[in-house]
Enzyme design. Structure first.
Site, PDB file in Angstrom:
ATOM      1  CG  ASN A  17       7.903  43.776   1.223  1.00  0.00           C
ATOM      2  OD1 ASN A  17       7.310  42.976   1.936  1.00  0.00           O
ATOM      3  ND2 ASN A  17       8.087  45.033   1.556  1.00  0.00           N
ATOM      4  CD  GLU A  53       5.706  46.838   8.762  1.00  0.00           C
ATOM      5  OE1 GLU A  53       5.655  47.882   8.062  1.00  0.00           O
ATOM      6  OE2 GLU A  53       6.231  45.779   8.396  1.00  0.00           O
TER       7      GLU A  53
HETATM    8  O1  LIG Z   1       9.127  45.965   4.198  1.00  0.00           O
HETATM    9  C1  LIG Z   1       9.071  45.846   5.393  1.00  0.00           C
HETATM   10  C2  LIG Z   1      10.003  45.062   6.256  1.00  0.00           C
HETATM   11  C3  LIG Z   1      11.412  45.503   6.141  1.00  0.00           C
HETATM   12  C4  LIG Z   1      12.239  45.084   7.328  1.00  0.00           C
HETATM   13  O2  LIG Z   1      11.811  44.260   8.141  1.00  0.00           O
HETATM   14  O3  LIG Z   1      13.358  45.596   7.446  1.00  0.00           O
END
Ligand SMILES: O=CCCC(=O)O
Length: 501
Positions: free
Chosen positions: A167, A268
């Site tokens: 993502n 995470e």
């Molecule tokens: O999807 C996870 C990471 C989103 C972020 O770092 O703001």
């Protein structure tokens, strides 16, 4: 250019040297031992545009050995030199921002403006960790016993492995590799099968920035070989640390495998993040912040707003305003300048969204708008969706949607809202909007999450510790000291001082 592909590139780069599709091992572009490859697909058309090596367990030894050999010399490089290479890497990424954004659009599907946003956010990490490299410090303290001196030093822990999602492929790499390289560790990265090319571009630029062969290796693979390759990396005796971003289910497997050899792990994991909007909130502020958070990358961020709780006094007005804004979303290919929301990245994303909506409908929810796949140019497009009348038994309330689905729930009291927000096994981020200062503090202390957004939907930054609690994982990425500490060991020295007679 080192591409080996029968596919047609759907874009042109200003700097074609950036594009690589082979794995990067010990400073060389490398095929998998099996010779097999897999396709990388444009989520905006469903068409494959390049292929990468399908590495498996047999490819792991060479990559880890080269990272280990590199570590033996890299750990001796001064922190200032490490910082200089990180600054150079940062500069090269910024210099090639336009091209990297193009690759990112064709891998993730996100609109170009968001791709630029991700690169800006991500270079925050290279810049930040360059600074952190020189601020790694031990301590000296006064012990209880006379004639004794005690001190600690911090040392890099060795070869780290990063298992990263699709993502935010640039942000995740720079957040993890930035910390590791600042600490003096080397790293082997296994990118997601959807987004290997951006990661290979970053590895190419790391080499240009002066990091020596093996400092940053990248082993690509497909969905089928991901478990085998990941497990072999986690089990390799020369790997001392694994950092994983992804689902709680896979995070638990990674933790179990690493536990066999007591390897240090950062996890995470999943989100299911709640948002609480009180009657006294600035409605337009809450709307702007949460709307941007919700539709960032078509709802595919771990910290996205998964459940939106709105107090009864403003519920109807808020949902009405949200509905009006939703109608303005322009869904399309990420490369089209008019697009404000791209496709989801995988067909699995569509299937999951449809299943969540079906379940919600069956249990009595109302679909105010959207709820369907969009047939558009062969891409994985999903309608921006609003669901009201959501109850805790619905899957859309219990699971991360990872899709552009806005889920609204009405509440009456503060206690009720906190209880509902915390009623999840996850604890990544929570958000609240209120102009009552006392309530703000109460919420900050009572909401069960690693990160709390107070009148903001945008809390991620290089200087802020990022990480969850409960089943959202453990360990911190980014932030002062804590992130680099994940890649260090602390050694305690105890010295007996002989007095001069
Ligand atoms: O999807 C996870 C990471 C989103 C972020 O770092 O703001």
């Amino acid at each position: 250019m080192a591409t080996e592909t029968k596919h047609q590139l759907p874009f042109k780069l200003n700097n074609p040297d950036l594009l690589h599709s082979l794995s990067f091992v010990n400073g060389k572009w490398t095929k998998a031992k099996s010779g097999k490859t897999f396709d990388v697909v444009d989520p905006g058309t469903g068409k494959p545009w390049i292929a990468c090596p399908t590495n498996d367990a047999s490819d792991v030894d060479e990559a880890v050995n080269s990272s280990h050999a590199c570590f033996e010399s890299y750990k001796k490089i001064s922190p200032r030199k490490r910082a200089q290479m990180l600054y150079k890497w940062d500069a090269l990424i910024k210099e090639n921002k336009e091209d990297i954004a193009t690759i990112l659009v064709y891998e993730t599907g996100k609109p170009r403006s968001e791709a630029y946003g991700e690169i800006d956010y991500s270079t925050g990490f290279t810049w930040w960790f360059a600074g952190e490299a020189e601020r790694i410090q031990g301590s000296v303290f006064t012990p209880a016993l006379p004639n004794r001196r005690v001190f600690t030093i911090k040392q890099p822990l060795g070869v780290a492995v990063a298992l990263v999602p699709w993502n935010f492929p640039i942000a995740m790499i720079l957040r993890k590799a930035g910390a590791a390289l600042a600490a003096g560790c080397t790293m082997v990265i296994k990118p997601s099968p959807e987004t290997p090319i951006t990661v290979l571009t970053l590895a190419y630029l790391a080499q240009k920035a002066g990091f020596s062969d093996g400092a940053l290796n990248v082993l690509t693979t497909d969905l089928e070989k991901t478990p085998e390759l990941s497990e072999a990396l986690c089990r390799h005796p020369l790997v001392n640390k694994v950092t994983f971003t992804g689902s709680t289910r896979i995070g638990k497997l990674v933790a179990k495998i690493c536990a066999d050899n007591l390897k240090k792990v950062t996890l995470e994991l999943g989100g299911n993040c709640p948002v609480l909007i009180f009657d006294d909130a600035n409605l337009e502020q809450a709307l702007g912040q949460i709307f941007a958070l919700k539709y960032r990358h078509a709802g595919q961020a771990c910290i996205t707003a998964n459940r939106i709780y709105v107090q009864s006094g403003i519920f109807d007005k808020f949902v009405e305003r949200w509905h009006a804004e939703t109608q303005k979303i322009v869904v399309g290919h990420g490369s089209d300048e008019k697009t404000t929301m791209g496709p989801v990245t995988t067909p699995r994303g569509i299937e999951k969204a449809l299943a969540l909506i079906e379940d919600a409908k069956k249990k009595g929810a109302k679909i105010l708008t959207g709820g369907k796949k969009m047939e558009k140019d062969g891409g994985y497009f999903f309608e921006p969706t609003i669901i009201t009348g959501v109850t805790p038994d619905m899957d859309v309330c219990c699971e991360e949607a990872f899709a552009p689905i806005s889920t609204f729930i009405m509440f009456e009291t503060e206690d009720e809202a906190i209880k509902a927000a915390n009623d999840t096994s996850m604890g990544l981020a929570s958000y609240c909007f209120t102009k009552n200062v006392d309530r703000t503090w109460r919420l900050f202390e009572k909401l069960e999450a690693g990160m709390i957004g107070l009148n903001t939907g945008n809390a991620s930054a290089a200087e802020s510790p990022f990480g969850g609690i409960k089943q959202s994982g453990y360990g911190k990425e980014s932030g002062k000291d804590v992130a680099v500490d994940e890649y260090l060991i602390t050694k305690t020295g105890t010295f007996t001082l002989e007095e001069q007679s």
